[in-house]
Write a protein that holds these residues in place. Sequence first.
Motif, PDB file in Angstrom:
ATOM      1  N   LEU A  45       0.841  -1.189   0.049  1.00 21.04           N
ATOM      2  CA  LEU A  45       0.157  -0.017   0.016  1.00 21.04           C
ATOM      3  C   LEU A  45       0.922   1.000   0.019  1.00 21.04           C
ATOM      4  N   MET A  46       1.992   1.299   0.828  1.00 17.15           N
ATOM      5  CA  MET A  46       2.804   2.257   1.012  1.00 17.15           C
ATOM      6  C   MET A  46       4.023   2.558  -0.138  1.00 17.15           C
ATOM      7  N   ARG A  47       3.967   1.242  -0.814  1.00 14.02           N
ATOM      8  CA  ARG A  47       5.084   1.224  -1.946  1.00 14.02           C
ATOM      9  C   ARG A  47       6.577   1.278  -1.160  1.00 14.02           C
ATOM     10  N   TRP A  48       6.929   0.498   0.204  1.00  8.12           N
ATOM     11  CA  TRP A  48       8.065   0.744   0.619  1.00  8.12           C
ATOM     12  C   TRP A  48       8.629  -0.665   0.539  1.00  8.12           C
ATOM     13  N   ASP A  49       9.888  -0.647   0.177  1.00  2.00           N
ATOM     14  CA  ASP A  49      10.762  -1.897   0.452  1.00  2.00           C
ATOM     15  C   ASP A  49      11.429  -2.097   1.768  1.00  2.00           C
ATOM     16  N   GLU A  50      11.884  -3.177   2.065  1.00  2.00           N
ATOM     17  CA  GLU A  50      12.475  -3.386   3.330  1.00  2.00           C
ATOM     18  C   GLU A  50      13.523  -2.434   3.944  1.00  2.00           C
ATOM     19  N   GLU A  51      14.287  -1.747   3.006  1.00  4.64           N
ATOM     20  CA  GLU A  51      15.313  -0.747   3.579  1.00  4.64           C
ATOM     21  C   GLU A  51      14.791   0.402   3.884  1.00  4.64           C
ATOM     22  N   THR A  52      13.463   0.742   3.120  1.00  5.77           N
ATOM     23  CA  THR A  52      12.755   2.150   3.473  1.00  5.77           C
ATOM     24  C   THR A  52      12.195   2.007   4.766  1.00  5.77           C
ATOM     25  N   LYS A  66      -0.195   9.111   4.106  1.00  7.70           N
ATOM     26  CA  LYS A  66      -0.696   9.326   2.576  1.00  7.70           C
ATOM     27  C   LYS A  66       0.092   8.800   1.658  1.00  7.70           C
ATOM     28  N   THR A  67      -0.887   8.197   0.704  1.00 10.38           N
ATOM     29  CA  THR A  67      -0.071   7.445  -0.437  1.00 10.38           C
ATOM     30  C   THR A  67      -0.996   7.532  -1.719  1.00 10.38           C
ATOM     31  N   LYS A  68      -0.585   6.787  -2.815  1.00  9.00           N
ATOM     32  CA  LYS A  68      -1.534   6.929  -3.783  1.00  9.00           C
ATOM     33  C   LYS A  68      -1.935   5.487  -4.237  1.00  9.00           C
ATOM     34  N   LYS A  69      -3.287   5.640  -4.688  1.00  6.61           N
ATOM     35  CA  LYS A  69      -3.727   4.275  -5.193  1.00  6.61           C
ATOM     36  C   LYS A  69      -4.572   4.500  -6.468  1.00  6.61           C
ATOM     37  N   ASP A  70      -4.043   3.919  -7.443  1.00  9.32           N
ATOM     38  CA  ASP A  70      -5.014   4.012  -8.777  1.00  9.32           C
ATOM     39  C   ASP A  70      -4.744   5.368  -9.056  1.00  9.32           C
ATOM     40  N   GLY A  71      -3.737   5.798  -9.144  1.00 10.08           N
ATOM     41  CA  GLY A  71      -3.394   7.206  -9.436  1.00 10.08           C
ATOM     42  C   GLY A  71      -4.003   8.558  -8.651  1.00 10.08           C
ATOM     43  N   ARG A  72      -4.789   8.318  -7.688  1.00 13.51           N
ATOM     44  CA  ARG A  72      -5.248   9.145  -6.714  1.00 13.51           C
ATOM     45  C   ARG A  72      -4.578   9.129  -5.214  1.00 13.51           C
ATOM     46  N   GLU A  73      -4.750  10.234  -4.530  1.00 13.77           N
ATOM     47  CA  GLU A  73      -4.039  10.143  -3.259  1.00 13.77           C
ATOM     48  C   GLU A  73      -5.054   9.983  -2.405  1.00 13.77           C
TER      49      GLU A  73
END
Length: 636
Positions: A45-52, A66-73
């Motif tokens: 959901l947050m587009r985090w990898d392990e290092e992040t 806050k994050t983006k999903k399907d091009g929307r915030e």
Amino acid sequence: MADSRYYYTESEENFIRTLPIPLIVSQYYEGFYHIIAISDAMCELMRWDEETWRSKVTMEIPRELKTKKDGREICLEGHSYSIEKADSLLWYVVFSEKTSLRGLFSSHSNRYTLQKYAMDRILDTTQDCVFWKDKHRRFVGVNRAFLNAYGLDSASELIGKTDEDMGWHPDPEPFRQDELDVLNGKSIRFARGQCVIRGRTRDILASKSPLYDGEEIVGLVGSFIDITDQVNQRRDNEHLIEEREVALLEAEHAKDTMSQFIMRASHEMRTPLNAILGFTQLSEGITDSDILKDYLAKIRVSSNILADLVNDILDIRKMEDGSMQLYPKPMILTDLLRDLDDMVGVLASAKKINFITEIGQIDHEFVICDKVRLQQILMNLLNNAVKFTDKDGTVSLTVSENFIREGVSQFVFTVRDTGCGMSPDFIGRIFQPFTQENRDAAKYGVGTGLGMNITKRVVDMMHGDIDVESQENIGTIFTVRLPLTLSDIQEYHSTVGDRPVRDTTYSIAGKRLLVVEDNLINQEVIKGMLEVEELICEVADDGDIALEMFGDSQPGYYEAVLMDIHLPGMNGYEVTRRLRSMHRPDAKTIPILAMSAEVVDEVVRESRASGMNDYLPKPIDMKRLKQILQTYLNYK
């Protein structure tokens, strides 16, 4: 709480990672909140990898992301719950989409359903017993460890019930009050208590915190661990520490007592030693036979006092270390009384004192008793009575029997004298070691101050009691009561068997003895004593020489052997065993008499076990030596 990172096991971390909910687990340490575990759903959901995500630190727990999903915030709202793991506090934050899921979370029941789902899945990974309740203190859920601890199949057996309904606490009031405090916003950490788990009272350590929905407390979450084993271990450790402290105090007391004992014993020893050394030095150069006889008499008296003191100290040592034992055997009580009458009668006659032995109503003369120790008790009392009674006074020994039960009677021995008596203060201390009342030493002589202490201890060992009554210048009465097992003539003869009987008229002059002794001075002393009795004495310096001399002689050449115990090389026990095993007629029958300065029961037993007939303690008394030789040399 710990200020260092908590580490999940690999299985726990994998479980959290695969949960189908956006979840972050944070821990506060080193001044920041650190993410220590995260679900794959949250990473996606947050587009985090392990290092992040491992590098994420914040000053406080994030409530919105806050994050983006399907091009929307989109905005994610976090709902946090704290759970204790070991000694760490972990924060579990479940995120949901504010925009698309607002309707879902507008309902308290739906929010609670999602929260309960997350909590159920998360808490089943911990081995601590975790539970959560509503604001009425009713169970809402528990983890698997909780169910296992109480032996429950499912949470349905307790949902909607309180602790009181389950009957889990011997005293439920402290637990109820704690939970009411938690529902008012207080957190409780590591509170000690007791629960009845599977019918057994167990010690637990519990923590509880309020469960919030926004600003509102909707219940509580808690956990506990069973610390019964640790409490028992601590109790055992405290008991061991207490025992050790007691042992240390006893050891210190024993050390002080022993130091005082040694000081007093050395002081008591120096008095007769001073006389022995002094009169020995004064004898040098003296030609007057009367003066020499006087000095020798005083040396003899002092030597006897020193010997008594050494024997008394050895008795006390055996009593202190528990090595003194009683050896009860069938005996004839009246024989002992006759022996006492003979021995004490001589002492009394020398002082011109009347001595009377009165035997009252005695129905049983055969008893089972340690004859040596009984004689020691009565001789100590009678010796003191004679010692402290003046000329024309009277000393008496009275004996009576009181039936106790079948096979056991109480024998009462009463020693009376018309002597100088004792003060009330001294009567209270008479059984303490080294205790003597100030009396005229020239008139009454000196003693070791140990006799009455030993007497009391021996009486106690025989399960009896001793009383004393005394008035100064009137006299003293000692009463000893001993419970003795009754015997009969058949048992006496079956135990005693054939024993040599001493014939005091039998002459031992001209008999040849082999003396095995390595010490030159002792050789001279023993040889001198034997020659006084006109005995022929041959000396062997060690065991090998003794065996050679005996083996080379004709059978019957030696009529007795005096055997020292401590010899160079082969000891007296081994020499005796080898002598007894020789193939000659007199090897099995010749009397062998042990000699040793080590007067302990073990030595006496070992002497007899090796084949010796009797025992002579050093320093050797001439009268005792003559008596024992008369006994064995005349025995056929």
